[in-house]
Design a protein around this motif. Structure first.
Motif, short mmCIF file in Angstrom:
data_model
loop_
_atom_site.label_atom_id
_atom_site.label_comp_id
_atom_site.label_asym_id
_atom_site.label_seq_id
_atom_site.Cartn_x
_atom_site.Cartn_y
_atom_site.Cartn_z
N LEU A 1 0.80 -1.11 0.20
CA LEU A 1 -0.08 -0.03 -0.09
C LEU A 1 0.82 1.22 -0.04
CD1 LEU A 1 -2.99 1.48 0.63
CD2 LEU A 1 -2.27 1.31 2.83
N THR A 2 0.36 2.06 -0.90
CA THR A 2 1.01 3.49 -0.81
C THR A 2 -0.14 4.68 -0.94
OG1 THR A 2 2.76 3.02 -2.17
CG2 THR A 2 2.24 5.35 -2.05
N CYS A 3 0.05 5.44 0.19
CA CYS A 3 -1.14 6.62 0.46
C CYS A 3 -0.62 7.69 -0.57
CB CYS A 3 -1.34 7.02 1.72
SG CYS A 3 -2.15 5.41 2.54
N GLY B 1 2.95 4.81 10.17
CA GLY B 1 4.26 4.53 9.37
C GLY B 1 4.18 4.24 7.93
N VAL B 2 2.87 4.35 7.45
CA VAL B 2 2.51 3.94 5.93
C VAL B 2 3.43 5.10 5.39
CG1 VAL B 2 0.52 5.87 5.75
CG2 VAL B 2 0.60 3.61 4.56
N ARG B 3 3.58 4.60 3.91
CA ARG B 3 4.32 5.40 2.79
C ARG B 3 3.27 6.52 2.26
NH1 ARG B 3 5.39 4.50 -2.87
NH2 ARG B 3 7.30 6.07 -3.21
N LEU B 4 3.76 7.54 2.33
CA LEU B 4 2.89 8.62 1.94
C LEU B 4 3.32 9.70 0.89
CD1 LEU B 4 0.22 10.41 2.27
CD2 LEU B 4 1.27 11.69 4.18
N ILE B 5 2.74 9.87 -0.16
CA ILE B 5 3.03 10.89 -1.30
C ILE B 5 2.06 11.88 -1.36
CG2 ILE B 5 3.37 11.20 -3.87
CD1 ILE B 5 3.97 8.21 -4.10
#
Length: 523
Positions: A246-248, A273-277
């Protein structure tokens, strides 16, 4: 297909104002529910494998031409059935009872006399206050049904047949004005239908994790993260299911409130800790919205541009991951059950407005949607979020629409108007928090009447400024709402600050309309 593994209690909508509220009350009893239209055949209802059925109220008379009809086969299917108001009368008529006008209408608070409480009204006092809204009444109960209660205008106000596992009440147990209403609904669910209260936050999470893993497999997923509680909880469930697949993506469309982009980057990433753009797309959205004033058109433009940005972001995710030739196939959205119902996505539901993540999606959508909250009401989403450990700063946040301030500007959306609204909104939020009112209101949209000018006097001179509308509302699930009675001194302070600090505004008004007839948002 059910949104969960639970057998649903079907709430059959007979044209009721409160069908959604009935469904919500069943959920409060920790039993899963879904809404279906009265026009659905018994065969189609049974295909959903329901655990029980509740027939809602409605404005019609059962003997009138064109009145909602319940497929008689439903009463022969062996399912537990509860009738409420019109549904009570429809059941009585279908099972051989008599329904007619009494000449005495009952609306509002009414005293019901309980004779034999039976199972459906077990635990009820001999006299209880109930909320009525009817002109017809059941005169004779169907054969085999025991009369449990009467009122001055309803010779048969409640009955049951335990052999058939059927019961009903003339009043509206789903509204808070019937103090023992929830008790009556739970009597039906637990004691007449024999259901277990197993619809819990933990079960929702486990079911959705299993469903998402089966849907997504080893593919990559992106999530439309708005910063609100819905998208945050949806992202957290998907991350629990598929981890670093998953990428947010947060799209800064320029329609956010003051300080929100920074809050999203700090609070959500820190907690998950999610990857966020973060994509800065202000110019893109404002260009697309230029010259547009129609609310539905604005919503659809915003929904379309969201998807176009996500498609571009998907390519960025693949490139940065070095996954050559591996496309992103799935898009996560925080769609809720009220979104589906109001957008006409529920079976038989009217299209009240297009939510950007339901009715506003373009026809050529390149992603398969992952919607783990699609079966939930807002407070259920909050409970799931707390179960997942999401901070209260996010879980307890007031609802904010995906199209953002774009639908809180009545008229064309421009950068100047957005800045005016942002400043006014920030003042209102700050003062409500300072007054300790955040927990007492569901949300407080602040609306700019951009196409309206009002005469004012500021600095000894005549002005033509914009009016600002405060829309504080109290609600449990956004399906119905009432305006919040905020203290006058708080309203006065908010008004004084806005008109003093936001030069373009010279008038502040308060919206005192309930839902229905008004929606919470103005557009």
């Amino acid at each position: 297909m059910n949104e969960t593994q639970h057998r649903p209690v079907l709430v059959v909508d007979c044209g009721a104002q409160y069908a959604q509220l009935i469904a919500r009350r069943v959920r409060e009893a920790s039993v899963y529910s879904e809404i279906v239209p009265h026009s659905m055949s018994a065969e189609a209802m049974l295909a959903k494998n329901p655990a029980a059925v509740i027939l809602s109220g409605g404005p019609s008379s059962v003997y009138e031409a064109g009145a909602p009809q319940i497929d008689p086969a439903l009463f022969e299917a062996g399912l537990p059935v509860m009738g409420i108001c019109y549904g009570f009368q429809a059941m009585a008529k279908a099972m051989g009872g008599t329904v007619a006008k009494t000449g005495l209408r009952e609306y509002g608070r009414t005293q019901a006399s309980v004779g034999t409480a039976g199972t459906a009204l077990a635990g009820s006092p001999a006299v209880q206050e109930v909320w009525m809204s009817h002109g017809d009444s059941v005169h004779e109960a169907p054969p085999g049904f025991e009369v449990l209660a009467t009122t001055e205008g309803a010779p048969v106000a409640a009955f049951e047949n335990l052999d058939k596992r059927m019961c009903g009440v003339q009043w509206h147990p789903e509204v808070k004005h019937s103090p023992l209403g929830q008790h009556a609904i739970e009597n039906f669910l637990y004691n007449v239908a024999g259901l277990q209260p197993d619809w819990t936050s933990s079960n929702v999470i486990d079911e959705q994790v299993e469903r998402i893993r089966a849907q997504v497999g080893d593919k990559r997923v992106i999530c439309a993260l708005s910063g609100g509680v819905d998208s945050a909880v949806a992202a957290a469930i998907v991350q629990k299911a598929v981890g670093d697949q998953l990428t947010c993506i947060h799209v800064d469309h320029g329609l956010m409130r003051a300080g929100e982009v920074e809050q999203i980057e700090k609070d959500f990433v820190a907690s998950t800790g999610v990857r966020l753009i973060i994509r800065d797309e202000k110019e893109r959205f404002l260009s697309a919205l230029a010259g547009v004033s129609d609310p539905e058109t604005k919503r659809k433009i915003i929904g379309r541009e969201f998807i176009r940005v996500f498609e571009d972001s998907a390519r960025q995710v693949v490139e940065e991951a070095g996954a050559h030739g591996e496309d992103v196939e799935f898009l996560v959205q925080g769609t809720l059950y009220p979104d589906v119902v109001e957008s006409g996505g529920g079976e038989g539901a009217a299209n009240i407005k297009s939510h950007h993540n339901v009715g506003g999606l373009p026809d050529d959508l390149q992603f398969s949607l992952v919607e783990p909250l699609r079966a939930l009401f807002k407070d259920e989403v909050r409970a799931v979020g707390r179960e997942l450990g999401i901070p209260e700063e996010i879980v307890g946040r007031q609802p904010f629409p995906g199209p953002g301030l774009g639908i809180r500007i009545i008229g064309e959306v421009t950068w100047e108007r957005l800045e005016i609204l942002r400043r006014a909104d920030a003042i209102a939020r700050e003062e409500l928090t300072k007054a300790g009112l955040d927990d007492q209101i569901w949300q407080c949209p602040v609306v700019l009447l951009a196409d309206v000018r009002s005469v004012g006097v500021q600095g000894d001179g005549r002005t033509y400024g914009h009016p600002i509308v405060l829309r504080p509302v109290s609600s449990e699930d956004a399906m119905t709402a009432d305006w919040s009675r905020l203290p006058y001194d708080v309203l006065a302070h908010i008004s004084n600050r806005i008109t003093n600090e936001v030069a373009e505004v010279n008038r502040v008004v308060v919206d005192v309309t309930s839902k229905p007839p008004g929606t919470i948002e103005w557009e």
